[in-house]
Design a protein around this motif. Structure first.
Motif, mmCIF file in Angstrom:
data_model
loop_
_atom_site.group_PDB
_atom_site.id
_atom_site.type_symbol
_atom_site.label_atom_id
_atom_site.label_comp_id
_atom_site.label_asym_id
_atom_site.label_seq_id
_atom_site.Cartn_x
_atom_site.Cartn_y
_atom_site.Cartn_z
ATOM 1 N N MET A 117 1.381 -5.929 -4.725
ATOM 2 C CA MET A 117 1.274 -5.638 -3.394
ATOM 3 C C MET A 117 2.577 -4.536 -3.210
ATOM 4 S SD MET A 117 0.185 -6.561 -0.746
ATOM 5 C CE MET A 117 -0.366 -8.265 -0.279
ATOM 6 N N SER A 118 2.900 -4.197 -4.100
ATOM 7 C CA SER A 118 3.791 -2.732 -3.540
ATOM 8 C C SER A 118 2.797 -1.342 -4.790
ATOM 9 C CB SER A 118 4.496 -2.979 -4.713
ATOM 10 O OG SER A 118 5.628 -3.785 -4.482
ATOM 11 N N LYS A 119 1.870 -1.606 -5.864
ATOM 12 C CA LYS A 119 1.013 -1.012 -5.658
ATOM 13 C C LYS A 119 0.099 -0.359 -4.581
ATOM 14 C CE LYS A 119 -0.158 -1.054 -10.571
ATOM 15 N NZ LYS A 119 -0.947 -1.364 -11.965
ATOM 16 N N ILE A 120 -0.633 -1.615 -4.054
ATOM 17 C CA ILE A 120 -1.706 -1.053 -2.594
ATOM 18 C C ILE A 120 -0.716 -0.104 -1.594
ATOM 19 C CG2 ILE A 120 -2.515 -2.310 -1.141
ATOM 20 C CD1 ILE A 120 -3.177 -3.721 -3.132
ATOM 21 N N LYS A 121 0.367 -0.360 -1.698
ATOM 22 C CA LYS A 121 1.185 0.053 -0.494
ATOM 23 C C LYS A 121 1.566 1.274 -1.353
ATOM 24 C CE LYS A 121 4.137 -3.886 0.829
ATOM 25 N NZ LYS A 121 5.546 -4.416 0.871
ATOM 26 N N ASP A 122 1.819 1.487 -1.657
ATOM 27 C CA ASP A 122 1.317 2.738 -2.499
ATOM 28 C C ASP A 122 0.610 3.609 -2.295
ATOM 29 O OD1 ASP A 122 4.268 2.690 -3.627
ATOM 30 O OD2 ASP A 122 4.232 1.943 -5.234
ATOM 31 N N TYR A 123 -0.892 2.535 -2.818
ATOM 32 C CA TYR A 123 -1.952 3.806 -2.714
ATOM 33 C C TYR A 123 -2.023 4.151 -1.314
ATOM 34 C CZ TYR A 123 -6.907 4.706 -2.632
ATOM 35 O OH TYR A 123 -7.606 5.085 -2.787
ATOM 36 N N THR A 124 -1.890 3.338 0.181
ATOM 37 C CA THR A 124 -1.729 3.219 1.606
ATOM 38 C C THR A 124 -1.361 4.720 1.396
ATOM 39 O OG1 THR A 124 -0.114 1.754 2.291
ATOM 40 C CG2 THR A 124 -2.191 1.298 1.865
ATOM 41 N N LYS A 125 0.244 4.495 1.698
ATOM 42 C CA LYS A 125 1.465 5.793 1.803
ATOM 43 C C LYS A 125 0.157 7.008 1.157
ATOM 44 C CE LYS A 125 6.101 6.794 1.444
ATOM 45 N NZ LYS A 125 7.052 6.098 1.338
ATOM 46 N N ARG A 126 0.372 6.823 0.240
ATOM 47 C CA ARG A 126 -0.186 8.450 -0.565
ATOM 48 C C ARG A 126 -0.944 8.856 0.317
ATOM 49 N NH1 ARG A 126 0.857 5.791 -5.775
ATOM 50 N NH2 ARG A 126 -1.674 5.581 -5.713
ATOM 51 N N ASN A 127 -2.026 8.203 0.560
ATOM 52 C CA ASN A 127 -3.600 7.899 0.999
ATOM 53 C C ASN A 127 -3.726 8.495 2.826
ATOM 54 O OD1 ASN A 127 -5.986 8.796 -1.127
ATOM 55 N ND2 ASN A 127 -4.282 6.882 -1.619
ATOM 56 N N ASN A 128 -2.270 8.135 3.146
ATOM 57 C CA ASN A 128 -1.985 8.483 4.207
ATOM 58 C C ASN A 128 -3.273 7.315 5.618
ATOM 59 O OD1 ASN A 128 0.154 10.458 4.534
ATOM 60 N ND2 ASN A 128 -1.648 11.948 3.974
ATOM 61 N N LEU A 129 -3.434 6.555 4.678
ATOM 62 C CA LEU A 129 -4.402 5.427 5.379
ATOM 63 C C LEU A 129 -2.857 3.707 6.153
ATOM 64 C CD1 LEU A 129 -6.435 4.211 2.084
ATOM 65 C CD2 LEU A 129 -7.424 5.938 3.812
ATOM 66 N N GLN A 130 -3.521 3.675 6.853
ATOM 67 C CA GLN A 130 -3.289 2.016 7.643
ATOM 68 C C GLN A 130 -3.659 0.947 7.185
ATOM 69 O OE1 GLN A 130 -1.566 2.352 10.270
ATOM 70 N NE2 GLN A 130 -1.059 4.511 10.222
ATOM 71 N N ALA A 131 -2.823 -0.172 7.180
ATOM 72 C CA ALA A 131 -3.495 -1.451 6.492
ATOM 73 C C ALA A 131 -4.515 -1.913 6.585
ATOM 74 C CB ALA A 131 -2.268 -2.491 6.473
ATOM 75 N N THR A 132 -4.877 -1.491 8.141
ATOM 76 C CA THR A 132 -6.163 -2.588 8.576
ATOM 77 C C THR A 132 -7.520 -1.633 8.009
ATOM 78 O OG1 THR A 132 -6.218 -0.674 10.990
ATOM 79 C CG2 THR A 132 -5.278 -2.965 10.903
ATOM 80 N N GLU A 133 -6.818 -0.660 7.829
ATOM 81 C CA GLU A 133 -8.000 0.749 7.154
ATOM 82 C C GLU A 133 -8.611 -0.088 6.000
ATOM 83 O OE1 GLU A 133 -8.276 4.452 7.155
ATOM 84 O OE2 GLU A 133 -6.413 4.148 8.148
#
Length: 465
Positions: A389-405
């Motif tokens: 889950m931390s990996k996915i969070k890091d990915y969304t943060k690096r790519n400026n994505l929202q969780a709902t995307e």
């Protein structure tokens, strides 16, 4: 060369040696001036006249060097001429050879400027070393000498050892990498027993073997001036290693000893431990890469419980494993008077047991520094307890994505429920670098009721937390 030519050459050599003394003591007077009647001192300017006839004394020895080059048939080295007046003369890798070295040595007999002389890697061989040794019997200014990597061999060892028995100025001598063998060890042993002025000696990267241990060990025991000795990169095995260790036990002046890369083995390590039980002056010991296994480390460690002065201990690249490191650290912990400040276990992987001991020791010895090759259990924990889950969070943060995307369209099409296979397929399509194990761990977390379906809104909620 005929005897007549030899006589002429010797006469020229003696002339060069005496030239400066003659120039210093005898004024350069014109013969015709001596025949003239002396004038009254009031009739001429005394200071000016003396200045005109007086020769200045050359303490650097430049004129002597140029004459010596002519004698030995070599071209004067411009670098040497430019730096003869420096306090440090560093002429490494100049390819001097024996003849050019003889000219330099002759000019340095009366040099009063140079304190540090470094002629490393100049192919001096024994003949060049002999010239330097003869010079150092006369020169009383040079206190630091470096003659590394010069193929000095036995002839050079003999000449330098004889010099060391006479010289009282040298304090630091570096003779690393000169093909010194067991015969040369006998020469240096005699020098070490007689010279108490040299404080630092480097004999590393030589060829001292099984026959050198007892010879050098006895010299170490007798020497009362040495503070720093480097015998690394030699071939001390078995009894030879034990003899070196016994010499250390009897020495009461040595502060730093480097025995790394010398093949001491378990018996040598045990003997060094016994030496440290009685030697309470040594502060730094390097026994890295010495084929010491767990058994040798344990025997060595037991003796550390009684040592009170050792501050730095280097045991890197020995096959002592985590158990050997543990034994050493445990012994230090058991010694309330231990002075250890630095331990080097580089390239040795330790486990959690060592980690726990290290943490405990740090509470009582907060200034203790330990170099490690890594922690095997730590690596295992990282792999087995990866947090996907931390990996996915890091990915969304690096790519400026929202969780709902993530999985947005799928949520709309399937009322927010997806199968395990669809979930895994979409994770892979998104491009998040995750292993099969991590994806399965994430699925198990999201499908706690084992329904075979994953609620995407639950996934978004976990991602946003």
């Amino acid at each position: 060369m005929s005897m007549t030519e030899e006589d002429k050459k010797q006469e020229m050599y003696e002339d060069i040696l005496s030239k400066e003394e003659t120039e210093e003591s005898v004024p350069d007077e014109h013969p015709e001036d001596s025949e003239k009647p002396k004038e009254d001192s009031d009739d001429w300017d005394t200071d000016l006249e003396i200045e005109e006839v007086r020769h200045s004394y050359d303490p650097s020895g430049k004129s002597r060097y140029q004459s010596a080059c002519q004698l030995f048939g070599v071209v004067p080295v411009s670098y040497f001429l430019r730096h003869m007046g420096d306090s440090e003369l560093i002429m490494r890798h100049h390819g001097l050879g024996a003849q050019a070295t003889k000219a330099i040595a002759l000019s340095l007999v009366t040099n009063t400027s140079i304190v540090t002389l470094d002629l490393s890697d100049n192919w001096l061989e024994g003949e060049g070393a002999a010239a330097i040794a003869d010079m150092l019997k006369e020169n009383c200014y040079i206190s630091e000498l470096h003659l590394c990597d010069n193929k000095l061999a036995l002839k050079g060892a003999k000449a330098l050892s004889l010099m060391l028995m006479e010289n009282i100025t040298l304090q630091k001598v570096n003779l690393s990498g000169n093909e010194f063998d067991d015969q040369a060890a006998a020469c240096f042993s005699e020098a070490l027993m007689n010279n108490q002025k040299v404080e630092s000696l480097d004999l590393s990267h030589n060829m001292f073997g099984d026959g050198s241990g007892e010879i050098l060990g006895a010299a170490i025991a007798e020497n009362t001036g040495m503070l720093d000795l480097n015998l690394s990169w030699n071939y001390f095995r078995g009894k030879s290693a034990v003899a070196i260790a016994k010499g250390l036990g009897a020495n009461i002046f040595l502060r730093v000893l480097d025995l790394s890369y010398s093949g001491f083995g378990n018996d040598g390590a045990a003997a060094l431990g016994e030496a440290l039980k009685v030697n309470n002056v040594l502060e730094e010991l390097n026994i890295s890469n010495n084929r010491i296994a767990i058994q040798g480390a344990v025997r060595f460690a037991l003796c550390l419980k009684e040592n009170k002065t050792l501050r730095v201990l280097k045991m890197a690249r020995n096959p002592i494993q985590s158990d050997g490191c543990f034994a050493v650290l445990k012994a230090i912990q058991a010694n309330s008077e231990s002075a250890i400040e630095s331990l080097d276990f580089s390239d040795i992987v330790v486990n959690k047991q060592f980690d726990d001991l290290h943490a405990a020791v740090k509470t009582t010895m907060p200034n203790l520094s330990i170099k490690l090759g890594g922690n095997s259990d730590m690596f295992k924990r990282t792999n087995s307890k990866a947090d996907p889950m931390s990996k996915i969070k890091d990915y969304t943060k690096r790519n400026n994505l929202q969780a709902t995307e993530l999985f947005g369209k799928m949520e709309e099409e399937k009322s927010g429920l997806v199968t395990h296979d669809d979930f895994e397929r979409n994770l892979m399509n998104i491009g998040i670098p995750m292993s099969k194990e991590e994806i399965q761990q994430l699925i198990n977390f999201l499908d706690k009721d084992k329904s075979g379906m994953i609620n995407i809104s639950v996934f978004h909620k976990a991602l946003s937390s």
